[in-house]
Design an enzyme around this catalytic site. Structure first.
Site, mmCIF file in Angstrom:
data_model
loop_
_atom_site.group_PDB
_atom_site.id
_atom_site.type_symbol
_atom_site.label_atom_id
_atom_site.label_comp_id
_atom_site.label_asym_id
_atom_site.label_seq_id
_atom_site.Cartn_x
_atom_site.Cartn_y
_atom_site.Cartn_z
ATOM 1 N N GLY A 30 0.797 -1.229 0.000
ATOM 2 C CA GLY A 30 0.000 0.000 0.000
ATOM 3 C C GLY A 30 0.825 1.271 0.000
ATOM 4 N N TYR A 88 15.345 -5.658 9.003
ATOM 5 C CA TYR A 88 14.137 -5.758 8.170
ATOM 6 C C TYR A 88 13.360 -7.037 8.495
ATOM 7 C CZ TYR A 88 11.341 -6.689 3.976
ATOM 8 O OH TYR A 88 10.310 -7.012 3.131
ATOM 9 N N LYS A 288 -3.438 -11.159 6.714
ATOM 10 C CA LYS A 288 -4.470 -11.024 5.687
ATOM 11 C C LYS A 288 -5.584 -12.067 5.798
ATOM 12 C CE LYS A 288 -2.260 -7.662 3.514
ATOM 13 N NZ LYS A 288 -2.773 -6.294 3.389
ATOM 14 N N ARG A 321 8.262 -11.206 2.230
ATOM 15 C CA ARG A 321 9.072 -11.516 3.415
ATOM 16 C C ARG A 321 9.328 -13.021 3.556
ATOM 17 N NH1 ARG A 321 5.106 -7.432 6.702
ATOM 18 N NH2 ARG A 321 5.287 -5.821 5.114
ATOM 19 N N LEU A 386 -5.812 -1.314 0.652
ATOM 20 C CA LEU A 386 -6.103 -0.557 -0.561
ATOM 21 C C LEU A 386 -6.749 -1.420 -1.628
ATOM 22 C CD1 LEU A 386 -2.943 1.706 -0.833
ATOM 23 C CD2 LEU A 386 -5.145 2.221 0.185
ATOM 24 N N ALA A 388 -9.281 -3.264 -1.449
ATOM 25 C CA ALA A 388 -10.740 -3.066 -1.428
ATOM 26 C C ALA A 388 -11.103 -1.801 -2.211
ATOM 27 C CB ALA A 388 -11.220 -2.955 0.012
ATOM 28 N N LYS A 389 -10.298 -0.742 -2.047
ATOM 29 C CA LYS A 389 -10.605 0.508 -2.746
ATOM 30 C C LYS A 389 -10.329 0.368 -4.246
ATOM 31 C CE LYS A 389 -9.971 3.598 1.151
ATOM 32 N NZ LYS A 389 -9.410 4.818 1.695
ATOM 33 N N ASP A 508 5.445 31.598 41.248
ATOM 34 C CA ASP A 508 4.633 30.414 41.567
ATOM 35 C C ASP A 508 5.610 29.303 41.973
ATOM 36 O OD1 ASP A 508 2.538 28.398 41.449
ATOM 37 O OD2 ASP A 508 3.443 27.812 39.534
ATOM 38 N N ASP A 510 5.044 25.163 42.408
ATOM 39 C CA ASP A 510 5.059 23.869 41.707
ATOM 40 C C ASP A 510 4.965 24.067 40.193
ATOM 41 O OD1 ASP A 510 4.700 21.669 43.896
ATOM 42 O OD2 ASP A 510 3.360 23.321 44.436
HETATM 43 P P1 ADP Z 1 -0.441 -4.082 2.068
HETATM 44 O O1 ADP Z 1 -0.004 -2.681 2.085
HETATM 45 O O2 ADP Z 1 -0.513 -4.705 3.410
HETATM 46 O O3 ADP Z 1 0.327 -4.927 1.115
HETATM 47 P P2 ADP Z 1 -2.764 -3.059 0.651
HETATM 48 O O4 ADP Z 1 -4.007 -3.757 0.228
HETATM 49 O O5 ADP Z 1 -2.974 -1.776 1.327
HETATM 50 O O6 ADP Z 1 -1.953 -4.081 1.522
HETATM 51 O O7 ADP Z 1 -1.867 -2.764 -0.604
HETATM 52 C C1 ADP Z 1 -1.483 -3.750 -1.504
HETATM 53 C C2 ADP Z 1 -1.034 -3.085 -2.796
HETATM 54 O O8 ADP Z 1 -0.265 -4.018 -3.536
HETATM 55 C C3 ADP Z 1 -2.201 -2.682 -3.650
HETATM 56 O O9 ADP Z 1 -1.964 -1.409 -4.185
HETATM 57 C C4 ADP Z 1 -2.248 -3.736 -4.733
HETATM 58 O O10 ADP Z 1 -2.665 -3.252 -5.989
HETATM 59 C C5 ADP Z 1 -0.816 -4.205 -4.836
HETATM 60 N N1 ADP Z 1 -0.807 -5.644 -5.180
HETATM 61 C C6 ADP Z 1 -1.411 -6.597 -4.500
HETATM 62 N N2 ADP Z 1 -1.251 -7.783 -5.114
HETATM 63 C C7 ADP Z 1 -0.501 -7.571 -6.189
HETATM 64 C C8 ADP Z 1 0.033 -8.404 -7.210
HETATM 65 N N3 ADP Z 1 -0.143 -9.714 -7.255
HETATM 66 N N4 ADP Z 1 0.754 -7.835 -8.161
HETATM 67 C C9 ADP Z 1 0.964 -6.507 -8.128
HETATM 68 N N5 ADP Z 1 0.495 -5.696 -7.208
HETATM 69 C C10 ADP Z 1 -0.242 -6.205 -6.229
HETATM 70 C C1 G6P Z 2 2.855 -2.947 4.069
HETATM 71 C C2 G6P Z 2 3.735 -2.013 4.849
HETATM 72 C C3 G6P Z 2 4.742 -1.322 3.931
HETATM 73 C C4 G6P Z 2 5.509 -2.348 3.151
HETATM 74 C C5 G6P Z 2 4.541 -3.257 2.401
HETATM 75 C C6 G6P Z 2 5.240 -4.358 1.643
HETATM 76 O O1 G6P Z 2 2.094 -2.197 3.215
HETATM 77 O O2 G6P Z 2 2.946 -1.066 5.517
HETATM 78 O O3 G6P Z 2 5.644 -0.535 4.669
HETATM 79 O O4 G6P Z 2 6.387 -1.741 2.230
HETATM 80 O O5 G6P Z 2 3.643 -3.848 3.333
HETATM 81 O O6 G6P Z 2 6.086 -5.088 2.489
HETATM 82 P P1 G6P Z 2 7.644 -5.206 2.251
HETATM 83 O O7 G6P Z 2 8.161 -5.844 3.480
HETATM 84 O O8 G6P Z 2 7.771 -6.028 1.026
HETATM 85 O O9 G6P Z 2 8.194 -3.840 2.043
#
Ligand code: ADP
Ligand code: G6P
Length: 735
Positions: A30, A88, A288, A321, A386, A388-389, A508, A510
């Site tokens: 995100g 990390y 998740k 990770r 994100l 969902a959005k 004053d 205290d």
């Molecule tokens: P998080 O930040 O925990 O990974 P979010 O749902 O907020 O979760 O953000 C995930 C982001 O990664 C989104 O913008 C999504 O479009 C992107 N993403 C998720 N899956 C994939 C994928 N398989 N390939 C490319 N982008 C992805």
């Molecule tokens: C979440 C965290 C981000 C991180 C992303 C991907 O969205 O809030 O800080 O960048 O996951 O994880 P990664 O460990 O691959 O950076």
């Protein structure tokens, strides 16, 4: 606009090197996907880790990588294998991530990881400090860099520092588990503005700040010694139009330009009206709720066999990770579950779960978002989510249903989704059935609301609101500093003092001459303070008066031998040097018998609080009580007392962790004026730290030097930061 630099662990692009060839790949998650859309507007640099270990690259390649990144306005912080392992994979993802997502059983409490975290945070801070110029602003992101705000602020206090946390901030009961909890909070408090996705995370943070640091918080501001920090909720949005436009384009493409995935989707599903698709997209992360989702899907197929053969779950999991134990285990668990569901419900012509374990290009993501009838978003904890959005934005025909976990930050903005508890398998299964049977009109009705809201508060709005708040906090800070005694004001003060013949000095006690103690009886003056006062009193032109809310006994004992006047109980009693105690007014205390029982009920209900009785007041002290509970009780008490005070001509004073009810018509201002009456002082000075001193600041003549301790709003002409600064100022005057 000033330049704004971004600092985050991961850069918006990650580097892949193959045969010395450098490839830039968009980072997932995100933070990266959201900020990528906005950072170029700020003319600053993005400082972060390019995603590969520095041990594997020689100097030449490293320089080439830096040059490639420079083209994207990125500055790299290179990390060695060991740093990646300990900072990390280690403290960030084996300690903070599970802690903040309420997976206490996964937390690694290893001091070696903590040390690496401090060291690498310092590396990021140093790189940022190298990049910063005077007047720049810096915006630091996420849990991997919690210490960086303080590391930057302490070196360059003039730089405006913003911090945004992209994951949940847990409740105090969970946060307190961590041995380094105070250090983390202190690190964050280096920022001038701290942002969270939701108000819940904000209030959890406040609770930790109050309980661990004891700082005062009013509305959304935290008051620390010499600064005010603003904390607010900014729910992160997406680049709405990018998703919407891409979705519109995809369906207008001629067949030969369609991607392989799109053609497959059409072949198997899109052209058969009775086939339905459910979408699941995440990084492969235990937060998740992916196994829960698979189990719920199996439960759904079992409960509604008429859908077997007709409904497919497309499950996309991005590797994430992969060297951390719990992620490796999760991968195994998901692989097995997918196999189990497919084995149980599939046949030659039907694969219930289409599982992809890889990252996908943007185009494919859009194809999936726009092709699937239902999005299944079921994290057990998620800062925002994100995906969902993005699903909502890609639904150009305004159909589609989201099944959404109430544990995701995004749930606060998506009341029209089908809300589920991710631990309730039956509920998710039922919701799948509900979603698949939802009439199109109802889907549209819900989707229209969702789209309007998500379009309005998109990522640009989110970022601009944050940046606007940064500018606002800069203004608030400068208004606080405006009254601060600087060397020019000090020179003037010294000059007026030196040339005066007759000086009246009100001090004053205290919070002004001495710091607060948990037990008020422990706050006797130390030698340093005695010496400062002796010096002041020595000068025959000075009349020094301690003006306090305390009772007669303690001040009389503590200042025995000093040539000073005492005004106590906020002006009820006074004692001029060498004379007896006198009352300033004919006060009555008959009201005490009605107020005392009320205060007693508050003492009973608030462990650690107690009542102090003075001649013309009753004080409820709550410094030793549990801070959050006491604060609530304080509101409650004030509310109850307000109805009583008019009948009795009483006043309520709110001091520092005390509420005092006292006979009306008496205050420090009236008392100080009495002392000045007919005396022709040509220098008047008054210093105090709380509410009760404001009476004095307001009543004294305009020419008086009135000084507030602390940076809160005040009627005083000037401010100093702390008890230490008061002592320094008095020493300077006396010399
Ligand atoms: P998080 O930040 O925990 O990974 P979010 O749902 O907020 O979760 O953000 C995930 C982001 O990664 C989104 O913008 C999504 O479009 C992107 N993403 C998720 N899956 C994939 C994928 N398989 N390939 C490319 N982008 C992805
Ligand atoms: C979440 C965290 C981000 C991180 C992303 C991907 O969205 O809030 O800080 O960048 O996951 O994880 P990664 O460990 O691959 O950076």
């Amino acid at each position: 606009m000033n330049r704004i630099h971004i600092v985050s662990n991961r850069l918006p692009v990650s580097i892949n090197v193959e045969n010395e060839k450098i490839e830039l790949i968009p980072s997932v998650g995100g933070l990266a996907t959201g900020m990528r859309s906005v950072y170029k507007e700020y003319n600053g640099k993005w400082i972060g880790w390019p995603g590969l270990p520095s041990d594997d690259i020689d100097e030449k390649l490293s320089n080439n990588i830096d040059r490639e990144l420079e083209k994207e306005d990125c500055v790299s912080v290179h990390l060695s294998k060991e740093e990646i392992d300990l900072y990390y994979d280690g403290f960030s993802n084996r300690t903070i991530w599970p802690l903040f997502h309420y997976f206490a059983q996964y937390i690694d409490y290893d001091p070696e990881l903590w040390e690496a975290f401090v060291h690498v945070n310092q590396k990021f801070a140093d790189k940022a400090l190298e990049t910063l110029e005077e007047g720049d602003t810096i915006w630091i992101h996420d849990y991997q860099l919690l210490l960086v705000p303080e590391m930057i602020k302490s070196k360059k206090p003039g730089v405006t520092v913003g911090f945004f946390l992209h994951i949940p901030f847990p409740s105090f009961e969970v946060f307190r588990i961590l041995p380094w909890r105070k250090e983390l909070i202190q690190g964050m408090l280096g920022a001038d503005l701290i942002g969270f996705h939701t108000y819940d995370y904000q209030r959890h943070f406040f609770s930790s700040v109050r309980r661990l640091m004891g700082y005062e918080i009013s509305f959304n501001q935290i008051q620390i010694e010499d600064r005010v920090i603003i904390v607010d909720a900014f729910p992160m949005g997406i680049d709405y139009d990018k998703f919407k436009n891409a979705a519109t384009d995809i369906f207008q493409k001629p067949l030969q330009e369609k991607s392989e995935l799109h053609r497959e989707l059409e072949k198997y599903f899109l052209l058969s009206p009775d086939r339905k698709l459910i979408l699941s997209i995440d990084r492969l992360d235990y937060s998740k709720g992916i196994p829960n989702r698979l189990e719920a899907f199996a439960k759904f197929l079992e409960s509604y066999p008429e859908f077997v053969g007709k409904v497919t779950l497309i499950m996309l999991a991005v590797p994430s990770r992969g060297t951390v134990e719990h992620y490796i285990n999760l991968k195994k668990e998901v692989d097995e579950l997918v196999g189990k569901v497919n084995g149980q419900f599939g046949n030659i012509n039907y694969t219930p779960v289409w599982y992809f374990y890889r990252s996908m290009p943007f185009e494919n993501l859009i194809e999936l978002y726009s092709s699937c009838d239902v999005a299944l978003v079921t994290p057990v904890r998620d800062g925002m989510n994100l995906v969902a959005k993005e699903y909502v934005a890609s639904r150009t025909n305004r159909t589609g249903v989201i099944i959404l976990s109430e544990m995701a930050g995004v749930a606060k903005e998506m009341g029209e989704a089908l809300m589920i508890n991710p631990n309730n398998t039956n509920e998710i299964a039922e919701s799948i059935q509900h979603a698949l049977n939802m009439p199109l009109d109802e889907q549209r009705e819900r989707m229209i609301f969702l789209q309007d809201r998500i379009k309005r508060y998109d990522v640009f709005k989110w970022a601009s609101e944050f940046v606007k708040s940064l500018a606002k906090v800069e203004k608030i800070q400068s208004s606080f500093y405006a009254k601060k005694i600087n060397s020019k004001i000090m020179d003037k003060l010294n000059e007026t003092y030196k040339s005066a013949e007759k000086r009246s000095i009100f001090l004053d006690y205290d919070g002004t001459l001495t710091g607060f103690k948990k037990n008020p009886n422990d706050a006797s003056p130390n030698q340093e303070l005695h010496d400062i006062l002796y010096k002041l009193e020595e000068d025959p032109r000075n009349v020094v008066t301690i003006i306090s809310g305390r009772d007669r006994e303690s001040l009389e004992t503590w200042f025995e031998g000093h040539k000073i006047n005492l005004i106590v109980e906020h002006g009820v009693w006074y004692k001029k040097f060498g004379k007896e105690w006198k009352m300033l007014t004919n006060a009555v205390d008959t009201w005490k018998s009605s107020i005392q029982p009320i205060l007693e009920t508050f003492v009973d209900r608030t462990p650690g609080s107690f009542i102090e009785e003075k001649n013309y007041s009753l004080v409820w002290h709550f410094r030793k009580a549990e801070p959050e509970q006491a604060e609530l009780r304080a509101y409650e008490l004030k509310d109850e007392l307000t109805t009583m005070i008019a009948n009795h001509n009483l006043e309520i004073l709110e001091g520092n962790k005390v509420i005092e009810v006292k006979t009306g018509g008496i205050n420090k201002g009236i008392a100080a004026l009495q002392f000045l009456k007919n005396k022709n002082y040509d220098f008047v000075f008054a210093v105090g730290d709380d509410w009760t001193d404001e009476y004095m600041f307001r009543e004294l003549p305009e020419t008086a030097y009135t000084v507030k301790v602390g940076l809160k709003r005040t009627a005083a002409r000037y401010k100093v930061e702390s008890v230490k600064s008061v002592r320094k100022l008095l020493t300077e005057l006396a010399e």
